[in-house]
Design an enzyme around this catalytic site. Structure first.
Site, mmCIF file in Angstrom:
data_model
loop_
_atom_site.group_PDB
_atom_site.id
_atom_site.type_symbol
_atom_site.label_atom_id
_atom_site.label_comp_id
_atom_site.label_asym_id
_atom_site.label_seq_id
_atom_site.Cartn_x
_atom_site.Cartn_y
_atom_site.Cartn_z
ATOM 1 C CE1 TYR A 120 7.199 6.541 -6.282
ATOM 2 C CE2 TYR A 120 7.378 4.796 -4.638
ATOM 3 C CZ TYR A 120 6.994 6.068 -4.993
ATOM 4 O OH TYR A 120 6.389 6.879 -4.066
ATOM 5 C CG ASP A 198 3.035 22.961 -11.332
ATOM 6 O OD1 ASP A 198 2.288 22.496 -12.211
ATOM 7 O OD2 ASP A 198 3.884 23.855 -11.566
ATOM 8 C CG ASP A 226 0.023 10.903 1.522
ATOM 9 O OD1 ASP A 226 -0.392 9.833 1.060
ATOM 10 O OD2 ASP A 226 0.811 10.967 2.496
HETATM 11 C C1 IPM Z 1 2.505 4.657 -0.030
HETATM 12 C C2 IPM Z 1 3.885 4.795 0.534
HETATM 13 C C3 IPM Z 1 4.862 4.015 -0.339
HETATM 14 C C4 IPM Z 1 4.851 4.630 -1.717
HETATM 15 C C5 IPM Z 1 6.306 3.914 0.196
HETATM 16 C C6 IPM Z 1 6.342 3.449 1.620
HETATM 17 C C7 IPM Z 1 7.164 3.038 -0.668
HETATM 18 O O1 IPM Z 1 4.236 6.130 0.637
HETATM 19 O O2 IPM Z 1 2.006 3.526 -0.111
HETATM 20 O O3 IPM Z 1 1.902 5.662 -0.373
HETATM 21 O O4 IPM Z 1 5.595 5.593 -1.971
HETATM 22 O O5 IPM Z 1 4.097 4.137 -2.551
HETATM 23 MN MN MN Z 2 2.553 7.478 0.214
#
Ligand code: IPM
Ligand code: MN
Length: 325
Positions: A120, A198, A226
């Site tokens: 990042y 993984d 997620d």
């Molecule tokens: C999140 C999003 C962000 C991240 C993006 C939009 C920069 O996916 O908050 O999870 O990758 O952290």
């Molecule tokens: Mn995200």
């Protein structure tokens, strides 16, 4: 002493769920002063910059910031906002709730995501059919995260922590990350279970109940949280706290959900639970707990938004949470 809270709804469903979180915060009667500002796609179209200096300054100055979501410009908004509050960790709890249809009804896990570096850092190029990305890991950031994780584990009485890595391939970057987390945990007498990320993805799907606290590099935390959302009933339920030593930025894990934006049906729970994390960060522990309980009650009894199989709108669910308070 009143705390100043910056409120930045952003785009899409951020504009629906952030006002819900503010309504809930107001209903707790915590001593908060709200200052509103804008960021995201619409602002970029209007003034050329998705994160005007004034909005970033507001986040830099406020005690805490409540953020919704940004669309196309998300990376240009949320990453600078996370650094504006000097956050070094992104706390992402994922849990299943009674009354909510979940793939796994006994998930209760917290991801502690590194929040400043990894892939990042924005050092990426593309030229003549070759693209490169620099992945940065420092001992300092890894140590800061590990120290936070050890305190988190000790305060909440967990047995130890899991650390996600891919040090078999990224020997230097994740090698340093893993070694640093292990060293800090060893100094503090916290047990560490290192797991290849993984394999962790598979094992989380099969036996998520075996995990409590998972420390991750930046991108791994993004992906795995997620995945965990999918286990508990969707992104509408996951809050997050980007914490620095003095300030914090609180935001739902979900994005702008353009498919339902503006329809008044977005699930406010992720934003409201992010507000509960904010209350606790600011020292309003009792208020934070009350919000959490109110949310749990509403998830159990309804009303629920369509993402959870219900038919209620954002306002109705928010109203029910406020009513419980
Ligand atoms: C999140 C999003 C962000 C991240 C993006 C939009 C920069 O996916 O908050 O999870 O990758 O952290
Ligand atoms: Mn995200």
């Amino acid at each position: 002493m009143t705390h100043e809270v910056a409120v930045i709804p952003g785009d899409g469903i951020g504009r629906g769920v952030v006002p819900s979180a503010v309504d809930v915060l107001e209903a707790t009667e915590a001593d908060l002063t709200f200052v509103h500002d804008e960021a995201g796609d619409a602002v970029a179209t209007e003034c050329g910059d998705p994160l005007p200096a004034e909005t970033a300054d507001l986040a830099r100055r406020a005690d805490a910031t409540l953020f919704g979501a940004a669309g196309e410009t998300a990376a240009e908004v949320v990453l600078p906002l996370r650094s504006a509050v000097d956050s070094f960790v992104n706390v992402r709890p994922a849990r299943a709730y009674p009354g909510v249809d979940a793939l796994h009804p006994d998930v209760d896990v917290v991801f502690l995501r590194e929040n400043t570096e990894g892939v990042y850092v924005g050092d990426e190029t593309r030229e003549d059919g070759r693209a490169t990305l620099t992945r940065v890991v420092t001992a300092d950031a890894s140590r800061k995260l590990a120290e936070f994780a050890c305190e988190f584990v000790a305060e909440r009485g967990f047995d130890g922590l899991t650390v996600a890595h891919k040090a078999n391939v990224m020997q230097e970057t994740d090698g340093l990350f893993l070694e640093t987390v292990e060293a800090v945990a060893d100094e503090r007498g916290v047990a560490v279970d290192p797991v290849l990320m993984d394999a962790l993805a598979t094992h989380l799907c099969l036996h998520p109940e075996e995990y409590d606290v998972i420390v991750t590099p930046n991108l791994a935390g993004d992906v795995l949280s997620d995945l965990a959302a999918g286990l508990v009933g969707g992104l509408g339920l996951l809050p997050s706290a980007n914490l620095g030593d003095e300030r914090g930025l609180f935001e739902p894990v979900h994005g702008t959900a353009p498919d339902i934006a503006g329809e008044g049906v977005a699930n406010p729970v992720a934003a409201v639970l992010s507000a509960a994390m904010m209350l606790e960060f600011l020292g309003y522990d009792e208020e934070g707990e009350r919000v959490r309980t109110a949310v749990e009650d509403v998830l159990a009894d309804g009303p629920r938004t369509p993402d959870l199989g219900g038919e209620a709108g954002t306002d109705e669910v928010t109203g029910a949470i406020v009513e419980r308070l």
